[in-house]
Design an enzyme around this catalytic site. Structure first.
Site, mmCIF file in Angstrom:
data_model
loop_
_atom_site.group_PDB
_atom_site.id
_atom_site.type_symbol
_atom_site.label_atom_id
_atom_site.label_comp_id
_atom_site.label_asym_id
_atom_site.label_seq_id
_atom_site.Cartn_x
_atom_site.Cartn_y
_atom_site.Cartn_z
ATOM 1 N N ASP A 9 -30.852 4.678 1.120
ATOM 2 C CA ASP A 9 -30.323 3.717 2.086
ATOM 3 C C ASP A 9 -31.357 3.551 3.190
ATOM 4 O O ASP A 9 -31.820 4.540 3.770
ATOM 5 C CB ASP A 9 -29.002 4.225 2.668
ATOM 6 C CG ASP A 9 -28.407 3.255 3.674
ATOM 7 O OD1 ASP A 9 -27.954 2.183 3.258
ATOM 8 O OD2 ASP A 9 -28.403 3.580 4.881
ATOM 9 N N GLU A 104 -30.684 -0.948 -2.230
ATOM 10 C CA GLU A 104 -29.896 -2.154 -2.012
ATOM 11 C C GLU A 104 -30.860 -3.336 -1.899
ATOM 12 O O GLU A 104 -31.889 -3.246 -1.224
ATOM 13 C CB GLU A 104 -29.084 -2.010 -0.725
ATOM 14 C CG GLU A 104 -27.961 -3.011 -0.598
ATOM 15 C CD GLU A 104 -27.020 -2.677 0.549
ATOM 16 O OE1 GLU A 104 -26.090 -3.452 0.768
ATOM 17 O OE2 GLU A 104 -27.239 -1.644 1.222
ATOM 18 N N CYS A 157 -15.795 4.669 0.500
ATOM 19 C CA CYS A 157 -15.719 6.135 0.579
ATOM 20 C C CYS A 157 -16.237 6.704 -0.730
ATOM 21 O O CYS A 157 -15.715 6.389 -1.802
ATOM 22 C CB CYS A 157 -14.273 6.576 0.815
ATOM 23 S SG CYS A 157 -14.054 8.372 0.767
ATOM 24 N N CYS A 160 -13.146 8.981 -2.460
ATOM 25 C CA CYS A 160 -11.934 8.426 -3.080
ATOM 26 C C CYS A 160 -12.063 6.960 -3.480
ATOM 27 O O CYS A 160 -11.176 6.416 -4.135
ATOM 28 C CB CYS A 160 -10.733 8.610 -2.157
ATOM 29 S SG CYS A 160 -10.759 7.542 -0.681
ATOM 30 N N CYS A 176 -12.890 8.084 6.584
ATOM 31 C CA CYS A 176 -11.999 7.492 5.586
ATOM 32 C C CYS A 176 -10.551 7.765 5.975
ATOM 33 O O CYS A 176 -10.123 8.929 6.066
ATOM 34 C CB CYS A 176 -12.281 8.057 4.194
ATOM 35 S SG CYS A 176 -11.207 7.354 2.910
ATOM 36 N N ASP A 186 -24.991 6.548 6.706
ATOM 37 C CA ASP A 186 -26.177 6.355 5.871
ATOM 38 C C ASP A 186 -26.128 7.257 4.635
ATOM 39 O O ASP A 186 -26.484 6.838 3.534
ATOM 40 C CB ASP A 186 -27.451 6.642 6.667
ATOM 41 C CG ASP A 186 -27.648 5.659 7.815
ATOM 42 O OD1 ASP A 186 -27.053 4.570 7.776
ATOM 43 O OD2 ASP A 186 -28.401 5.985 8.756
#
Length: 200
Positions: A9, A104, A157, A160, A176, A186
């Protein structure tokens, strides 16, 4: 032997955060803010140069201007070299040590239209980082996986799978509400990116 996978990231506060799919953080590079750090020194040198007789049509630049302008160019060169060296070190390490590197696919050109962040984004040189990584993995035989810019890596998250509706840039910690996970945003994003590089 399983492939070594890392999600990276890129950011402004922390320049590069890397994690493996199992959630282990393996890379953290603070942003040295090369240009911002040199900005005051550069502005001072530019003010001095502006008071000297620069080159004009039919008029040669004075020796004092040449000397002052040389100091300006030296500062610019120092910023470029420091930035290039950090990118070179990091991309070489990634290409050498990992089989799959996940990034990304950011729209940097669009992001710099945000005037409050443009200077910091350009100073971070994310596009140069991606370009260097692309040609170095060809030497090492690694694979670069580009994740769509609209994938919510920061908002999801990693524990989950809950996706936040909003997450402002100034929120540096991911909380979360579903499972209670508290983690640096990050690192959370890097883990999610790494899992995008897993087979299947």
């Amino acid at each position: 032997e399983p492939e070594r996978v890392i999600g990276v990231d890129v950011g402004i506060t922390t320049l590069y955060t890397g994690a493996t799919p199992d959630g282990t953080q393996v890379l953290e590079v603070d942003n040295p803010h090369h240009f911002v750090t040199a900005e005051k020194k550069l502005a001072h040198a530019q003010r001095i140069a502006s008071r000297r007789q620069g080159p004009k049509k039919g008029v040669a630049a004075s020796n004092r201007w040449k000397k002052a302008n040389g100091r300006v160019q030296k500062i610019h060169a120092g910023v470029r070299h420091a930035r290039k060296n950090l990118i070179n070190e990091t991309t070489s390490m990634l290409a050498k040590n990992y089989d799959v590197i996940v990034l990304e696919d950011l729209n940097v050109a669009g992001m710099v239209k945000n005037h409050s962040l443009a200077k910091h984004i350009q100073d971070a040189a994310w596009a140069d980082f991606a370009r260097q990584l692309e040609y170095k993995i060809k030497w090492s035989g690694s694979t670069l996986v580009r994740v769509d810019q609209f994938y919510p890596s920061s908002k999801t998250c990693n524990q989950c799978g809950t996706v936040k509706a909003t997450l402002s840039l100034d929120q540096r910690t991911y909380h979360c509400g579903a499972c209670g996970l508290v983690l640096g945003r990050d690192l959370n994003a890097a883990i999610n990116l790494a899992r995008q590089g897993l087979p299947g």
